[in-house]
Enzyme design. Structure first.
Site, PDB file in Angstrom:
ATOM      1  N   HIS A 107       0.840  -1.205   0.000  1.00  0.00           N
ATOM      2  CA  HIS A 107       0.000   0.000   0.000  1.00  0.00           C
ATOM      3  C   HIS A 107       0.872   1.251   0.000  1.00  0.00           C
ATOM      4  O   HIS A 107       1.954   1.249   0.586  1.00  0.00           O
ATOM      5  CB  HIS A 107      -0.900   0.040   1.233  1.00  0.00           C
ATOM      6  CG  HIS A 107      -1.711  -1.201   1.425  1.00  0.00           C
ATOM      7  ND1 HIS A 107      -2.685  -1.593   0.531  1.00  0.00           N
ATOM      8  CD2 HIS A 107      -1.685  -2.139   2.390  1.00  0.00           C
ATOM      9  CE1 HIS A 107      -3.228  -2.721   0.963  1.00  0.00           C
ATOM     10  NE2 HIS A 107      -2.642  -3.087   2.077  1.00  0.00           N
ATOM     11  N   HIS A 182       3.396  -7.479   1.559  1.00  0.00           N
ATOM     12  CA  HIS A 182       2.755  -8.387   2.517  1.00  0.00           C
ATOM     13  C   HIS A 182       1.682  -9.241   1.866  1.00  0.00           C
ATOM     14  O   HIS A 182       1.165  -8.900   0.799  1.00  0.00           O
ATOM     15  CB  HIS A 182       2.146  -7.598   3.672  1.00  0.00           C
ATOM     16  CG  HIS A 182       1.048  -6.654   3.264  1.00  0.00           C
ATOM     17  ND1 HIS A 182       1.304  -5.405   2.767  1.00  0.00           N
ATOM     18  CD2 HIS A 182      -0.304  -6.780   3.266  1.00  0.00           C
ATOM     19  CE1 HIS A 182       0.160  -4.793   2.503  1.00  0.00           C
ATOM     20  NE2 HIS A 182      -0.843  -5.609   2.780  1.00  0.00           N
ATOM     21  N   ARG A 202      -1.184  -4.661  -6.296  1.00  0.00           N
ATOM     22  CA  ARG A 202      -0.955  -6.096  -6.334  1.00  0.00           C
ATOM     23  C   ARG A 202       0.307  -6.359  -7.146  1.00  0.00           C
ATOM     24  O   ARG A 202       0.395  -5.952  -8.301  1.00  0.00           O
ATOM     25  CB  ARG A 202      -2.160  -6.714  -7.056  1.00  0.00           C
ATOM     26  CG  ARG A 202      -2.642  -7.994  -6.458  1.00  0.00           C
ATOM     27  CD  ARG A 202      -3.893  -8.469  -7.193  1.00  0.00           C
ATOM     28  NE  ARG A 202      -5.109  -8.089  -6.520  1.00  0.00           N
ATOM     29  CZ  ARG A 202      -6.238  -7.746  -7.139  1.00  0.00           C
ATOM     30  NH1 ARG A 202      -6.311  -7.698  -8.459  1.00  0.00           N
ATOM     31  NH2 ARG A 202      -7.299  -7.443  -6.440  1.00  0.00           N
TER      32      ARG A 202
HETATM   33 ZN    ZN Z   1      -2.868  -4.919   3.042  1.00  0.00          ZN
END
Ligand code: ZN
Length: 328
Positions: A107, A182, A202
Site C-alpha cells: 500500500h 505483505h 498487487r
Molecule cells: Zn494490506
C-alpha cells in the site's frame, strides 16, 4: 455547547466476496453472510458504499459517515487533529477469512496516494491473528537489498527468493507500514485495523484467474512505493497469546491509531481516555456496562465508545481488541 454521550453505539457489518474467501465468518463468528466465498467482514466502516449502520443511539439507522458528520462530540472532535476531523470517519475494522492465499501486495502512504490516487488516503494497517494453522506464516517484507535487485527479482518471477515468510500463531500482532510487501496466507483469520482507504497495489497473484481472467497487477506502483531494503523483522511480530487478563496491553501506537488487547476474565473497569474507542469482541462472550446500563456482548460484535463514556465495566470471559485515533 458540546453534547455528552455515555453509552456504546453498536454498528452493523458489511461483507465482501473474494476469490480467496471462505465461510468461517458464518461458521465461527455467527454472521449471516451472503452466498459464496466471503473473505471480508467490514465490521466498522465509514467507507463509501461499504458502510456500517448505527444500531442504536442518536443516529440509529444511519450510516457511520452520517453519524460522524451529525454528532462530532460523540467522536471527541475537539480532541482530534483538524485533518482527521475533516476527512471523515478515519478507520476500517475488518475481520478477514483467508481460505486461500491473498495476492502479494503493498500500500502507498498518504503522500503518494494523494498524488496518484485522486486524493485518496494511503494505508497503514495492523493485524491481530485470530486463528491460523499450526505451520502458518505470513508474507512480510522481502529479501532484495537494492531497488535494482528488487525490480530484477520481480521481472524474473523469483518469488520464493524475494518474499520473506514469517511464522505466526494465534494472538500474534503485526503493524504494517505503507511500503511493506505483505500477504495473508491460507487458513489465517485476523482482525485488521486500518486507515479508511482501499488503495492496494498487487505485485503477484500466483497466476490465478477470476472470471477466466488474471486479476490486475500494479507492478510499477508496487516498485514505486515499496520500501527497499525491507525493515528488519526483529520485533515486528508481537506475541500476545499469554497476555494477562483484566488489563489492557498496547499492541501499537502510531501516527494514525493506537490498538490494545483486553483479555477479560471476570471483571475489568476501563476508564482510559481517547477521542473515541472502537471495541471488537474477537473471542468469548460477556457484557459491558456504561452509566448503569448493561449490554450483552458476543464474539463478532463491534461497538463505538464515545469520548465522554466515563467508565465501561467489562464482565465475562472474552477477548476485546480496542482501537482509538490519536488525539492532537
Ligand atoms: Zn494490506
Amino acid at each position: 455547547m458540546s453534547k455528552s454521550y455515555q453509552y456504546p453505539v453498536f454498528v452493523s457489518p458489511c461483507f465482501e466476496q473474494r476469490i480467496w474467501g471462505g465461510r468461517r465468518l458464518e461458521s465461527e463468528f455467527g454472521f449471516g453472510i451472503p452466498e459464496g466465498n466471503i473473505g471480508e467482514c467490514w465490521a466498522v466502516s465509514g467507507y463509501p458504499e461499504r458502510e456500517s449502520v448505527a444500531e442504536n443511539g442518536p443516529c440509529e439507522g444511519r450510516t457511520l459517515s452520517a453519524f460522524w458528520a451529525a454528532e462530532p462530540d460523540f467522536f471527541g472532535a475537539a480532541q482530534l487533529p483538524d485533518e482527521v476531523r475533516e476527512s471523515g470517519y478515519p478507520f476500517i475494522t475488518k475481520i478477514i477469512d483467508a481460505r486461500e492465499n491473498l495476492s502479494i501486495q503493498v500500500h502507498p502512504d498518504d503522500a503518494y496516494a494523494a498524488v496518484h490516487e485522486n486524493g485518496a488516503k494511503g494505508k497503514t494497517e495492523c493485524w491481530y491473528i485470530l486463528d491460523c494453522p499450526d505451520d502458518a506464516y505470513l508474507i512480510l517484507g522481502h529479501n532484495a537489498r537494492t531497488k535494482e535487485e528488487f525490480v530484477q527479482m520481480i521481472e524474473e518471477g523469483q518469488w520464493d527468493a524475494l518474499l520473506r515468510r514469517v511464522p505466526v500463531k494465534r494472538g500474534d500482532f503485526v503493524q504494517l507500514e505503507p511500503g511493506t510487501i505483505h500477504a495473508i496466507t491460507a487458513g489465517v483469520m485476523l482482525l485488521e485495523t486500518q486507515q479508511s482507504s482501499d488503495v492496494t497495489y498487487r505485485v503477484y497473484d500466483y497466476g490465478r484467474l477470476e472470471n477466466d481472467k488474471p486479476r490486475q497487477l500494479h507492478i510499477q506502483q508496487s516498485i514505486d512505493v515499496s520500501t527497499v531494503p525491507a525493515p528488519e523483522m526483529d520485533g515486528l511480530v508481537l506475541h500476545t497469546a499469554d497476555a494477562a487478563a483484566n488489563r489492557t496491553q498496547e499492541l501499537v501506537s502510531c501516527k494514525f491509531y493506537r490498538v490494545e488487547k483486553l483479555p477479560v476474565d471476570g471483571n475489568f473497569v476501563m476508564e482510559e481516555k481517547a477521542p473515541f474507542w472502537i471495541a471488537s469482541i474477537v473471542e468469548g462472550e460477556g457484557s459491558v456496562t456504561c452509566s448503569g446500563q448493561t449490554y450483552a456482548l458476543k464474539k463478532g460484535q463491534s461497538f463505538l465508545l464515545p469520548c465522554d463514556y466515563g467508565k465501561a465495566e467489562f464482565s465475562g470471559k472474552m477477548t476485546v481488541i480496542l482501537a482509538a485515533p490519536q488525539g492532537k
